[in-house]
Write a protein that holds these residues in place. Structure first.
Motif, PDB file in Angstrom:
ATOM      1  N   LYS A  35     -10.791  -0.250   1.859  1.00  0.00           N
ATOM      2  CA  LYS A  35     -11.281  -0.844   3.104  1.00  0.00           C
ATOM      3  C   LYS A  35     -10.653  -2.188   3.418  1.00  0.00           C
ATOM      4  N   THR A  36     -10.176  -2.903   2.415  1.00  0.00           N
ATOM      5  CA  THR A  36      -9.547  -4.201   2.671  1.00  0.00           C
ATOM      6  C   THR A  36      -8.031  -4.096   2.824  1.00  0.00           C
ATOM      7  N   GLY A  37      -7.475  -2.975   2.412  1.00  0.00           N
ATOM      8  CA  GLY A  37      -6.029  -2.816   2.444  1.00  0.00           C
ATOM      9  C   GLY A  37      -5.328  -3.295   1.195  1.00  0.00           C
ATOM     10  N   ASP A  38      -6.092  -3.708   0.205  1.00  0.00           N
ATOM     11  CA  ASP A  38      -5.498  -4.265  -1.007  1.00  0.00           C
ATOM     12  C   ASP A  38      -5.023  -3.206  -1.995  1.00  0.00           C
ATOM     13  N   ASN A  39      -5.571  -2.012  -1.891  1.00  0.00           N
ATOM     14  CA  ASN A  39      -5.254  -0.957  -2.847  1.00  0.00           C
ATOM     15  C   ASN A  39      -4.861   0.320  -2.137  1.00  0.00           C
ATOM     16  N   THR A  40      -3.842   0.979  -2.669  1.00  0.00           N
ATOM     17  CA  THR A  40      -3.365   2.232  -2.102  1.00  0.00           C
ATOM     18  C   THR A  40      -3.042   3.215  -3.226  1.00  0.00           C
ATOM     19  N   ASP A  98       2.249  12.138  -5.465  1.00  0.00           N
ATOM     20  CA  ASP A  98       3.569  11.947  -6.071  1.00  0.00           C
ATOM     21  C   ASP A  98       4.701  12.441  -5.169  1.00  0.00           C
ATOM     22  N   ALA A  99       4.410  13.422  -4.344  1.00  0.00           N
ATOM     23  CA  ALA A  99       5.445  13.995  -3.488  1.00  0.00           C
ATOM     24  C   ALA A  99       5.937  13.018  -2.423  1.00  0.00           C
ATOM     25  N   VAL A 100       5.139  12.009  -2.116  1.00  0.00           N
ATOM     26  CA  VAL A 100       5.527  11.072  -1.060  1.00  0.00           C
ATOM     27  C   VAL A 100       5.703   9.649  -1.571  1.00  0.00           C
ATOM     28  N   LYS A 101       5.390   9.425  -2.821  1.00  0.00           N
ATOM     29  CA  LYS A 101       5.462   8.081  -3.383  1.00  0.00           C
ATOM     30  C   LYS A 101       6.879   7.529  -3.267  1.00  0.00           C
ATOM     31  N   GLY A 102       6.966   6.297  -2.790  1.00  0.00           N
ATOM     32  CA  GLY A 102       8.269   5.672  -2.601  1.00  0.00           C
ATOM     33  C   GLY A 102       8.894   5.938  -1.249  1.00  0.00           C
ATOM     34  N   ARG A 103       8.346   6.905  -0.511  1.00  0.00           N
ATOM     35  CA  ARG A 103       8.873   7.223   0.827  1.00  0.00           C
ATOM     36  C   ARG A 103       7.864   6.906   1.924  1.00  0.00           C
ATOM     37  N   PHE A 104       6.590   7.069   1.631  1.00  0.00           N
ATOM     38  CA  PHE A 104       5.536   6.831   2.610  1.00  0.00           C
ATOM     39  C   PHE A 104       4.789   5.550   2.268  1.00  0.00           C
ATOM     40  N   THR A 105       4.316   4.881   3.312  1.00  0.00           N
ATOM     41  CA  THR A 105       3.500   3.678   3.123  1.00  0.00           C
ATOM     42  C   THR A 105       2.295   3.743   4.043  1.00  0.00           C
ATOM     43  N   ILE A 106       1.124   3.622   3.447  1.00  0.00           N
ATOM     44  CA  ILE A 106      -0.106   3.591   4.229  1.00  0.00           C
ATOM     45  C   ILE A 106      -0.520   2.138   4.432  1.00  0.00           C
ATOM     46  N   SER A 107      -1.026   1.848   5.615  1.00  0.00           N
ATOM     47  CA  SER A 107      -1.480   0.491   5.902  1.00  0.00           C
ATOM     48  C   SER A 107      -2.605   0.566   6.920  1.00  0.00           C
ATOM     49  N   ARG A 108      -3.216  -0.577   7.187  1.00  0.00           N
ATOM     50  CA  ARG A 108      -4.295  -0.614   8.173  1.00  0.00           C
ATOM     51  C   ARG A 108      -4.377  -1.988   8.789  1.00  0.00           C
ATOM     52  N   ASP A 109      -4.916  -2.010   9.995  1.00  0.00           N
ATOM     53  CA  ASP A 109      -5.190  -3.257  10.701  1.00  0.00           C
ATOM     54  C   ASP A 109      -6.639  -3.184  11.146  1.00  0.00           C
ATOM     55  N   ASN A 110      -7.502  -3.822  10.408  1.00  0.00           N
ATOM     56  CA  ASN A 110      -8.930  -3.733  10.715  1.00  0.00           C
ATOM     57  C   ASN A 110      -9.289  -4.425  12.030  1.00  0.00           C
ATOM     58  N   THR A 111      -8.444  -5.325  12.501  1.00  0.00           N
ATOM     59  CA  THR A 111      -8.731  -5.968  13.784  1.00  0.00           C
ATOM     60  C   THR A 111      -8.501  -5.013  14.944  1.00  0.00           C
ATOM     61  N   LYS A 112      -7.740  -3.957  14.686  1.00  0.00           N
ATOM     62  CA  LYS A 112      -7.442  -2.970  15.731  1.00  0.00           C
ATOM     63  C   LYS A 112      -8.069  -1.605  15.445  1.00  0.00           C
ATOM     64  N   ASN A 113      -8.874  -1.525  14.382  1.00  0.00           N
ATOM     65  CA  ASN A 113      -9.468  -0.235  13.989  1.00  0.00           C
ATOM     66  C   ASN A 113      -8.396   0.843  13.872  1.00  0.00           C
ATOM     67  N   ASN A 121      -8.518  10.482   7.901  1.00  0.00           N
ATOM     68  CA  ASN A 121      -9.885  10.732   7.455  1.00  0.00           C
ATOM     69  C   ASN A 121     -10.539   9.407   7.110  1.00  0.00           C
ATOM     70  N   LEU A 122     -11.659   9.139   7.739  1.00  0.00           N
ATOM     71  CA  LEU A 122     -12.451   7.942   7.461  1.00  0.00           C
ATOM     72  C   LEU A 122     -13.458   8.320   6.388  1.00  0.00           C
ATOM     73  N   TYR A 123     -13.401   7.652   5.256  1.00  0.00           N
ATOM     74  CA  TYR A 123     -14.186   8.095   4.107  1.00  0.00           C
ATOM     75  C   TYR A 123     -14.817   6.893   3.427  1.00  0.00           C
ATOM     76  N   PRO A 124     -16.041   7.036   2.923  1.00  0.00           N
ATOM     77  CA  PRO A 124     -16.723   5.863   2.366  1.00  0.00           C
ATOM     78  C   PRO A 124     -16.170   5.339   1.049  1.00  0.00           C
ATOM     79  N   PHE A 125     -15.403   6.168   0.333  1.00  0.00           N
ATOM     80  CA  PHE A 125     -14.955   5.762  -0.988  1.00  0.00           C
ATOM     81  C   PHE A 125     -13.437   5.812  -1.113  1.00  0.00           C
ATOM     82  N   PHE A 126     -12.904   4.909  -1.913  1.00  0.00           N
ATOM     83  CA  PHE A 126     -11.463   4.857  -2.140  1.00  0.00           C
ATOM     84  C   PHE A 126     -11.014   5.988  -3.050  1.00  0.00           C
ATOM     85  N   LEU A 127     -11.774   6.250  -4.110  1.00  0.00           N
ATOM     86  CA  LEU A 127     -11.401   7.272  -5.078  1.00  0.00           C
ATOM     87  C   LEU A 127     -12.344   8.461  -4.948  1.00  0.00           C
ATOM     88  N   SER A 128     -11.802   9.604  -4.593  1.00  0.00           N
ATOM     89  CA  SER A 128     -12.604  10.819  -4.481  1.00  0.00           C
ATOM     90  C   SER A 128     -11.686  12.023  -4.435  1.00  0.00           C
TER      91      SER A 128
END
Length: 122
Positions: free
Chosen positions: A53-58, A62-77, A97-104
């Motif tokens: 939720k803070t953007g600190d952890n991603t 493995d199929a996309v690691k190193g090629r894809f980057t996930i990010s977020r801007d909470n000021t813009k939802n 997908n909006l989900y309540p937990f980071f690990l699931s």
């Protein structure tokens, strides 16, 4: 009810890049992790990436690691999925997908958008 709208998918050549966006109507957007999944017809939806939720952890598949980057801007939802060095096997409909937990391992819960199609030609 939360609405999520993905955009940015299109036809691209192998080796190219795309940036997908996911805009949420949820005012408490910053209280949720964001996950990206992808799916092809007749195949189970597969996990691509997640950001807390803070953007600190991603985390990435493995199929996309190193090629894809996930990010977020909470000021813009808004959440993003930057996809580089695309391969034909990345072809799929991409869902956020909006989900309540980071690990699931849950692949169905939370709120979902309708998806945006990505086609990578060889």
């Amino acid at each position: 009810q939360v609405q999520l709208v993905e955009s940015g998918g299109r036809l691209v050549q192998a080796g190219g890049s795309l940036r997908l966006s996911c805009v949420a109507s949820e005012r408490t957007f910053s209280n949720y992790a964001i996950r990206w999944f992808r799916q092809n017809p007749g195949v189970e939806r597969s996990f691509v990436a997640v950001i807390d939720k803070t953007g600190d952890n991603t985390l990435y598949n493995d199929a996309v690691k190193g090629r894809f980057t996930i990010s977020r801007d909470n000021t813009k939802n808004t959440a993003y999925l930057q996809m580089n060095s695309l391969k034909p096997e990345d072809t799929a409909v991409y869902y956020c997908n909006l989900y309540p937990f980071f690990l699931s391992t849950d692949r169905t819960g939370g709120s979902w958008g309708r998806g945006t199609p990505v086609t990578v030609s060889s």
